[in-house]
Scaffold this active site. Structure first.
Site, PDB file in Angstrom:
ATOM      1  N   ARG A 135    -135.852   3.836-105.061  1.00  0.00           N
ATOM      2  CA  ARG A 135    -134.663   3.743-104.053  1.00  0.00           C
ATOM      3  C   ARG A 135    -135.311   3.401-102.712  1.00  0.00           C
ATOM      4  NH1 ARG A 135    -129.811   4.273-106.742  1.00  0.00           N
ATOM      5  NH2 ARG A 135    -129.767   6.154-108.413  1.00  0.00           N
ATOM      6  N   PHE A 184    -134.757  -7.242-114.319  1.00  0.00           N
ATOM      7  CA  PHE A 184    -134.523  -6.027-113.737  1.00  0.00           C
ATOM      8  C   PHE A 184    -135.348  -5.646-112.440  1.00  0.00           C
ATOM      9  CE2 PHE A 184    -135.239  -1.231-113.096  1.00  0.00           C
ATOM     10  CZ  PHE A 184    -133.791  -0.806-113.582  1.00  0.00           C
ATOM     11  N   ASP A 187    -124.089  -7.135-112.262  1.00  0.00           N
ATOM     12  CA  ASP A 187    -124.934  -7.276-113.498  1.00  0.00           C
ATOM     13  C   ASP A 187    -123.905  -8.292-114.370  1.00  0.00           C
ATOM     14  OD1 ASP A 187    -126.745  -7.564-115.587  1.00  0.00           O
ATOM     15  OD2 ASP A 187    -126.982  -5.819-115.862  1.00  0.00           O
ATOM     16  N   GLU A 242    -121.426  -3.268-103.009  1.00  0.00           N
ATOM     17  CA  GLU A 242    -122.103  -2.992-104.388  1.00  0.00           C
ATOM     18  C   GLU A 242    -123.615  -3.487-103.980  1.00  0.00           C
ATOM     19  OE1 GLU A 242    -122.761  -1.367-106.786  1.00  0.00           O
ATOM     20  OE2 GLU A 242    -121.185  -1.913-108.564  1.00  0.00           O
ATOM     21  N   ASP A 243    -124.521  -2.928-104.897  1.00  0.00           N
ATOM     22  CA  ASP A 243    -125.898  -3.044-104.830  1.00  0.00           C
ATOM     23  C   ASP A 243    -126.106  -4.303-105.663  1.00  0.00           C
ATOM     24  OD1 ASP A 243    -125.225  -1.806-107.150  1.00  0.00           O
ATOM     25  OD2 ASP A 243    -127.003  -0.503-107.341  1.00  0.00           O
TER      26      ASP A 243
HETATM   27  P1  5GP Z   1    -122.583  -3.940-114.294  1.00  0.00           P
HETATM   28  O1  5GP Z   1    -121.349  -3.064-114.468  1.00  0.00           O
HETATM   29  O2  5GP Z   1    -122.337  -5.314-113.442  1.00  0.00           O
HETATM   30  O3  5GP Z   1    -122.982  -4.513-115.399  1.00  0.00           O
HETATM   31  O4  5GP Z   1    -123.695  -3.366-113.643  1.00  0.00           O
HETATM   32  C1  5GP Z   1    -123.794  -2.859-112.589  1.00  0.00           C
HETATM   33  C2  5GP Z   1    -124.734  -1.766-112.150  1.00  0.00           C
HETATM   34  O5  5GP Z   1    -125.751  -1.686-113.128  1.00  0.00           O
HETATM   35  C3  5GP Z   1    -125.436  -1.737-110.946  1.00  0.00           C
HETATM   36  O6  5GP Z   1    -124.525  -0.966-110.074  1.00  0.00           O
HETATM   37  C4  5GP Z   1    -126.708  -1.077-111.158  1.00  0.00           C
HETATM   38  O7  5GP Z   1    -126.509   0.364-111.172  1.00  0.00           O
HETATM   39  C5  5GP Z   1    -127.025  -1.371-112.539  1.00  0.00           C
HETATM   40  N1  5GP Z   1    -127.997  -2.479-112.662  1.00  0.00           N
HETATM   41  C6  5GP Z   1    -127.981  -3.665-113.170  1.00  0.00           C
HETATM   42  N2  5GP Z   1    -128.939  -4.629-113.111  1.00  0.00           N
HETATM   43  C7  5GP Z   1    -129.823  -3.824-112.464  1.00  0.00           C
HETATM   44  C8  5GP Z   1    -131.157  -4.158-111.968  1.00  0.00           C
HETATM   45  O8  5GP Z   1    -131.808  -5.196-112.261  1.00  0.00           O
HETATM   46  N3  5GP Z   1    -131.951  -3.079-111.371  1.00  0.00           N
HETATM   47  C9  5GP Z   1    -131.185  -1.726-111.196  1.00  0.00           C
HETATM   48  N4  5GP Z   1    -131.956  -0.801-110.700  1.00  0.00           N
HETATM   49  N5  5GP Z   1    -130.044  -1.547-111.450  1.00  0.00           N
HETATM   50  C10 5GP Z   1    -129.134  -2.629-112.251  1.00  0.00           C
HETATM   51 MG    MG Z   2    -124.276   0.512-108.970  1.00  0.00          MG
END
Ligand code: 5GP
Ligand code: MG
Length: 178
Positions: free
Chosen positions: A169, A156, A107, A103-104
């Site tokens: 990206r 962010f 959050d 995963e990237d």
């Molecule tokens: P989660 O489901 O864990 O809340 O969110 C994960 C997804 O939210 C990540 O895969 C990403 O796409 C997006 N996301 C959450 N925080 C950030 C951030 O700080 N920057 C960016 N670009 N995307 C984020």
């Molecule tokens: Mg993602």
């Protein structure tokens, strides 16, 4: 290091540079090479954001390993049907495999918390998560990543695969909202 940048309407400042990122990716690859020797893990990349991290990590794996890609739509977390549909992108059966999800960023953890049960249905031998970033204070779902490049505060970020409204990206360094 790099300059402040503007993407769409927002300003971002340098946060983690490419050299710092590379050092952590090397360390994670070393750990995975040790942990998965002889296990032929399946690297399961969650598109789009993690493509750059996944490519850098994967090229540093020296063990026998395979890679596959899945794209989770934003509504995957709200209905199991949605999540199952995205899994159709995976050609290989996961049954009996050692799976490493890439995963990237984690959050709230919602994305992975909804995806993990779908993976589990296929009865893999093991499942671990490798993530470029995690925001520990934002976590709302019980998701634990075994391999984490950086823990960051709840701000962010863009770059190194992560976007702000699809831009940014391609940046080799990571930036944070000013
Ligand atoms: P989660 O489901 O864990 O809340 O969110 C994960 C997804 O939210 C990540 O895969 C990403 O796409 C997006 N996301 C959450 N925080 C950030 C951030 O700080 N920057 C960016 N670009 N995307 C984020
Ligand atoms: Mg993602």
């Amino acid at each position: 290091m790099s300059q402040n940048i503007t993407i769409h309407d927002k300003s971002f400042v340098p946060f983690i540079d490419a050299e710092g990122i590379n050092q952590r990716v090397v360390a994670l690859a070393k750990q995975i090479n040790e942990d998965y020797a002889g296990k032929n893990p399946l690297i399961l990349v969650i598109l789009n954001g993690s493509f750059m991290f996944a490519a850098d990590l994967f090229r540093k794996l020296t063990i026998e390993t395979t890679i596959s890609f899945v794209r989770l739509s934003s509504y995957a977390g709200t209905s199991s049907t949605g999540a199952v549909n995205t899994l159709l992108g995976i050609k290989e059966p996961l049954t009996g495999r050692h799976v490493i999800i890439v995963e990237d960023i984690i959050d709230t953890g919602k994305t992975l918390a909804s995806f993990l049960p779908v993976i589990a249905q296929q009865e893999p031998e093991s499942v671990e998560i490798a993530t470029f970033l995690v925001k520990p204070t934002a976590l709302k779902y019980p998701v634990h990543a075994r391999y984490v490049a950086f823990e960051i505060e709840d701000r962010f970020v863009v770059g190194y695969g992560l976007d702000y409204d699809e831009l940014g990206r391609n940046l080799p360094n990571l930036y944070v909202l000013a």
